[in-house]
Design a protein around this motif. Structure first.
Motif, PDB file in Angstrom:
ATOM      1  N   THR A  75      34.459  34.432  32.172  1.00  0.00           N
ATOM      2  CA  THR A  75      35.158  33.189  32.519  1.00  0.00           C
ATOM      3  C   THR A  75      35.829  33.303  33.879  1.00  0.00           C
ATOM      4  O   THR A  75      35.766  32.387  34.714  1.00  0.00           O
ATOM      5  CB  THR A  75      36.201  32.849  31.450  1.00  0.00           C
ATOM      6  OG1 THR A  75      35.561  32.734  30.173  1.00  0.00           O
ATOM      7  CG2 THR A  75      36.913  31.536  31.770  1.00  0.00           C
ATOM      8  N   LYS A  76      36.490  34.432  34.116  1.00  0.00           N
ATOM      9  CA  LYS A  76      37.152  34.654  35.397  1.00  0.00           C
ATOM     10  C   LYS A  76      36.160  34.628  36.547  1.00  0.00           C
ATOM     11  O   LYS A  76      36.428  34.046  37.611  1.00  0.00           O
ATOM     12  CB  LYS A  76      37.903  35.994  35.382  1.00  0.00           C
ATOM     13  CG  LYS A  76      39.193  35.970  34.574  1.00  0.00           C
ATOM     14  CD  LYS A  76      39.677  37.355  34.234  1.00  0.00           C
ATOM     15  CE  LYS A  76      39.926  38.205  35.453  1.00  0.00           C
ATOM     16  NZ  LYS A  76      40.397  39.565  35.066  1.00  0.00           N
ATOM     17  N   ASN A  77      35.000  35.247  36.349  1.00  0.00           N
ATOM     18  CA  ASN A  77      34.049  35.363  37.454  1.00  0.00           C
ATOM     19  C   ASN A  77      33.417  34.029  37.842  1.00  0.00           C
ATOM     20  O   ASN A  77      33.292  33.727  39.033  1.00  0.00           O
ATOM     21  CB  ASN A  77      32.972  36.393  37.113  1.00  0.00           C
ATOM     22  CG  ASN A  77      33.381  37.795  37.486  1.00  0.00           C
ATOM     23  OD1 ASN A  77      33.183  38.239  38.613  1.00  0.00           O
ATOM     24  ND2 ASN A  77      33.988  38.508  36.541  1.00  0.00           N
ATOM     25  N   SER A  79      34.743  31.117  37.263  1.00  0.00           N
ATOM     26  CA  SER A  79      35.833  30.267  37.730  1.00  0.00           C
ATOM     27  C   SER A  79      36.268  30.642  39.144  1.00  0.00           C
ATOM     28  O   SER A  79      36.495  29.766  39.993  1.00  0.00           O
ATOM     29  CB  SER A  79      37.027  30.362  36.778  1.00  0.00           C
ATOM     30  OG  SER A  79      36.681  29.943  35.479  1.00  0.00           O
ATOM     31  N   LEU A  80      36.381  31.931  39.423  1.00  0.00           N
ATOM     32  CA  LEU A  80      36.846  32.337  40.756  1.00  0.00           C
ATOM     33  C   LEU A  80      35.835  31.952  41.818  1.00  0.00           C
ATOM     34  O   LEU A  80      36.205  31.573  42.933  1.00  0.00           O
ATOM     35  CB  LEU A  80      37.164  33.833  40.779  1.00  0.00           C
ATOM     36  CG  LEU A  80      36.040  34.865  40.734  1.00  0.00           C
ATOM     37  CD1 LEU A  80      35.439  35.147  42.091  1.00  0.00           C
ATOM     38  CD2 LEU A  80      36.559  36.179  40.126  1.00  0.00           C
ATOM     39  N   LEU A  83      36.258  28.164  42.385  1.00  0.00           N
ATOM     40  CA  LEU A  83      37.490  27.877  43.132  1.00  0.00           C
ATOM     41  C   LEU A  83      37.348  28.288  44.591  1.00  0.00           C
ATOM     42  O   LEU A  83      37.809  27.580  45.497  1.00  0.00           O
ATOM     43  CB  LEU A  83      38.667  28.609  42.492  1.00  0.00           C
ATOM     44  CG  LEU A  83      39.168  28.051  41.162  1.00  0.00           C
ATOM     45  CD1 LEU A  83      40.174  29.001  40.526  1.00  0.00           C
ATOM     46  CD2 LEU A  83      39.803  26.674  41.359  1.00  0.00           C
ATOM     47  N   SER A 149      36.149  38.456  43.791  1.00  0.00           N
ATOM     48  CA  SER A 149      35.511  39.159  42.673  1.00  0.00           C
ATOM     49  C   SER A 149      36.027  40.584  42.545  1.00  0.00           C
ATOM     50  O   SER A 149      36.112  41.132  41.439  1.00  0.00           O
ATOM     51  CB  SER A 149      33.991  39.176  42.860  1.00  0.00           C
ATOM     52  OG  SER A 149      33.457  37.871  42.845  1.00  0.00           O
ATOM     53  N   SER A 152      39.170  40.874  40.383  1.00  0.00           N
ATOM     54  CA  SER A 152      39.013  40.569  38.970  1.00  0.00           C
ATOM     55  C   SER A 152      38.874  41.809  38.104  1.00  0.00           C
ATOM     56  O   SER A 152      39.516  41.933  37.055  1.00  0.00           O
ATOM     57  CB  SER A 152      37.793  39.659  38.779  1.00  0.00           C
ATOM     58  OG  SER A 152      37.507  39.468  37.421  1.00  0.00           O
ATOM     59  N   LEU A 161      44.741  34.296  32.302  1.00  0.00           N
ATOM     60  CA  LEU A 161      43.705  33.619  33.078  1.00  0.00           C
ATOM     61  C   LEU A 161      44.277  32.763  34.204  1.00  0.00           C
ATOM     62  O   LEU A 161      43.887  32.916  35.373  1.00  0.00           O
ATOM     63  CB  LEU A 161      42.861  32.741  32.141  1.00  0.00           C
ATOM     64  CG  LEU A 161      41.784  31.878  32.838  1.00  0.00           C
ATOM     65  CD1 LEU A 161      40.762  32.751  33.533  1.00  0.00           C
ATOM     66  CD2 LEU A 161      41.122  30.948  31.819  1.00  0.00           C
ATOM     67  N   TRP A 162      45.198  31.866  33.901  1.00  0.00           N
ATOM     68  CA  TRP A 162      45.616  30.875  34.896  1.00  0.00           C
ATOM     69  C   TRP A 162      46.413  31.465  36.053  1.00  0.00           C
ATOM     70  O   TRP A 162      46.192  31.069  37.205  1.00  0.00           O
ATOM     71  CB  TRP A 162      46.371  29.730  34.210  1.00  0.00           C
ATOM     72  CG  TRP A 162      45.428  28.867  33.416  1.00  0.00           C
ATOM     73  CD1 TRP A 162      45.315  28.827  32.057  1.00  0.00           C
ATOM     74  CD2 TRP A 162      44.428  27.997  33.941  1.00  0.00           C
ATOM     75  NE1 TRP A 162      44.307  27.963  31.690  1.00  0.00           N
ATOM     76  CE2 TRP A 162      43.742  27.433  32.824  1.00  0.00           C
ATOM     77  CE3 TRP A 162      44.031  27.635  35.219  1.00  0.00           C
ATOM     78  CZ2 TRP A 162      42.691  26.536  32.971  1.00  0.00           C
ATOM     79  CZ3 TRP A 162      42.986  26.728  35.366  1.00  0.00           C
ATOM     80  CH2 TRP A 162      42.333  26.195  34.251  1.00  0.00           C
ATOM     81  N   LEU A 165      43.841  32.864  38.369  1.00  0.00           N
ATOM     82  CA  LEU A 165      43.097  31.849  39.121  1.00  0.00           C
ATOM     83  C   LEU A 165      43.955  31.228  40.223  1.00  0.00           C
ATOM     84  O   LEU A 165      43.445  30.878  41.291  1.00  0.00           O
ATOM     85  CB  LEU A 165      42.575  30.777  38.169  1.00  0.00           C
ATOM     86  CG  LEU A 165      41.527  31.258  37.154  1.00  0.00           C
ATOM     87  CD1 LEU A 165      41.064  30.097  36.280  1.00  0.00           C
ATOM     88  CD2 LEU A 165      40.338  31.919  37.839  1.00  0.00           C
ATOM     89  N   VAL A 168      43.713  33.544  43.007  1.00  0.00           N
ATOM     90  CA  VAL A 168      42.406  33.378  43.666  1.00  0.00           C
ATOM     91  C   VAL A 168      42.451  32.242  44.678  1.00  0.00           C
ATOM     92  O   VAL A 168      41.894  32.345  45.784  1.00  0.00           O
ATOM     93  CB  VAL A 168      41.309  33.139  42.613  1.00  0.00           C
ATOM     94  CG1 VAL A 168      40.020  32.649  43.270  1.00  0.00           C
ATOM     95  CG2 VAL A 168      41.041  34.409  41.828  1.00  0.00           C
TER      96      VAL A 168
END
Length: 441
Positions: A75-77, A79-80, A83, A149, A152, A161-162, A165, A168
């Motif tokens: 999810t992080k990857n 999403s980043l 963004l 990346s 992360s 998570l937030w 982000l 990021v």
């Protein structure tokens, strides 16, 4: 007779070729456009390859974290990257490439949206001396996303998570573009003669400094270091996936370094690109073999995770100057990077700095080494300028990143609770598991 009738249409075409061909317009581009076409094409293909590195980071991280945290890393990857694409367009690109828009003596550029030329839509004429703005923006965006990346993986398995982000957004909109402009945007480090071909410092060490600041403020995972100060190994969930991720990153690096030649308009530039590919490849091999041998010597058995990170460290090491070394020199530069990883990982553990995937040794330590190694093969490099630039970029990135992490920690908190961390971030933060049919790792 039937055979002659069948051949009649063919004979007619042979006898009267001018009926079709002579009436077709000549679509061969003029010589003035050929360089523009090939350079633009190179940026797009190289950009595709660097984009594929996003998949490599995702797979590497998914393999090196425990199964209860895999979905969070994925999810992080994605999403980043998304963004980065938006905020590099909104703010970052023109900060990084201000042109005549420098506002403070080559230190800070102008805030403005990125704009693509309307060639093909409104008939505007592009600048044929370079590549299309669209291809350049696309290629440079991939470098920006790569920097995010790196952060992360280091902070995996315990960060919310937030807040991550939000960091990021700051990294891709401000921190990365500002320092990158000092070199690649014609800023003061470039004016001093700083050499960083594809970003050992500008990209990789920046990601490493930001990750280090975050790791210090976030703290280690529960159970990583016991009361006696000893390190407790926490194996990853899927080494085949981590290995796949490494090979994907290795592949993407050809675009990373090869595309940084910036031109594909002459035979000389094409020859240079092929040399860059070869040096990039052999540096990765040197890093992997050095880590393989050293892990055997130090731990009595080869360590696959060290070998994987050794290959990546070799790639980071050659990134600052992949053109001027010979194949032998490139192999040795990569090998030193691989050796750095083997020694740096236990060094960080002694300091109780928990880096889940080894991103700090790979991207920060090997990035510093690669930037210094430029002086070994490029006669235009100055060791003083290289070291000064490493310090300037490092201090700026570490301090600003630390301030951002501290603000996030003080306002919304950056770490999940103890129970959530023990149970896994997949369920605590996302409510879903990557491997629901298996027991948690």
């Amino acid at each position: 007779m039937k055979t002659l009738l069948k051949l009649a249409p063919v004979a007619a075409l042979i006898a009267a070729p001018s009926l079709g061909l002579a009436q077709e317009a000549d679509v061969t581009p003029p010589n003035s456009e050929i360089g523009f076409i090939f350079t633009t094409f190179m940026f797009l293909v190289a950009g595709f390859l660097v984009f594929w590195m996003a998949a490599g980071f995702a797979m590497l991280e998914a393999g090196l974290v425990r199964s209860k945290n895999v979905t969070m890393q994925l999810t992080k990857n994605i999403s980043l990257f998304s963004l980065a694409a938006i905020f590099y367009y909104l703010i970052g690109y023109n900060l990084m490439y201000p042109g005549d828009g420098w506002s403070v003596d080559g230190i800070l550029g102008a805030f403005a949206f990125a704009a693509l030329e309307p060639v093909g839509l409104a008939g505007a004429e592009p600048d044929l001396t370079y590549a299309s703005v669209g291809s350049d923006f696309f290629f440079q965006l991939m470098f920006c996303a790569t920097t995010a990346s790196i952060v992360s993986g280091t902070l995996a398995e315990r960060i919310k998570l937030w807040p991550f982000l939000i960091f990021v957004i700051v990294l891709t909109a401000l921190i990365y573009p500002i320092q990158a402009s000092w070199k690649w945007g014609g800023g003061f480090l470039d004016g001093m003669g700083f050499l960083d071909f594809a970003g050992s410092t500008v990209v990789h060490s920046v990601g490493g400094w930001a990750a280090l600041a975050g790791a210090l403020i976030l703290g280690p995972r529960i159970g990583k270091y016991n009361k006696d100060g000893k390190t407790v190994p926490i194996p990853g969930s899927n080494l085949p996936l981590a290995t796949l991720g490494t090979f994907i990153l290795w592949l993407g690096w050809f675009g990373f370094n090869g595309g940084s030649q910036l031109y594909m308009d002459t035979a000389g530039n094409v020859a240079d690109i092929s040399r860059i590919f070869s040096n990039t490849n052999t540096a990765a091999a040197g890093g992997a073999i050095a880590a393989l041998i050293l892990s055997q010597v130090m731990y009595k058995k080869p360590d696959l995770t060290m070998v994987l990170n050794g290959a990546l460290a070799g790639l980071v090491s050659i990134t600052a100057e992949p053109l001027t070394p010979s194949l032998g020199a490139a192999t040795l530069i990569g090998a030193v990077g691989g050796a750095i990883v083997v020694f740096a990982v236990p060094f960080l553990d002694k300091l109780k700095i928990d880096d889940v995937v080894g991103a700090i040794p790979v991207h920060l330590f090997a990035g510093i080494w690669g930037t210094i190694a430029v002086v070994l093969t490029n006669g235009d490099a100055s060791i003083g300028t290289q070291l000064y630039s490493i310090l300037v970029v490092g201090i700026f990135t570490f301090v600003v990143s630390g301030v951002v992490w501290f603000i996030l920690k003080s306002t919304m908190g950056i770490r999940v609770g103890e129970e959530e961390e023990i149970n896994g971030l997949d369920m605590a933060e996302l409510g879903m598991e990557a491997y629901p049919e298996f027991s948690k790792g």
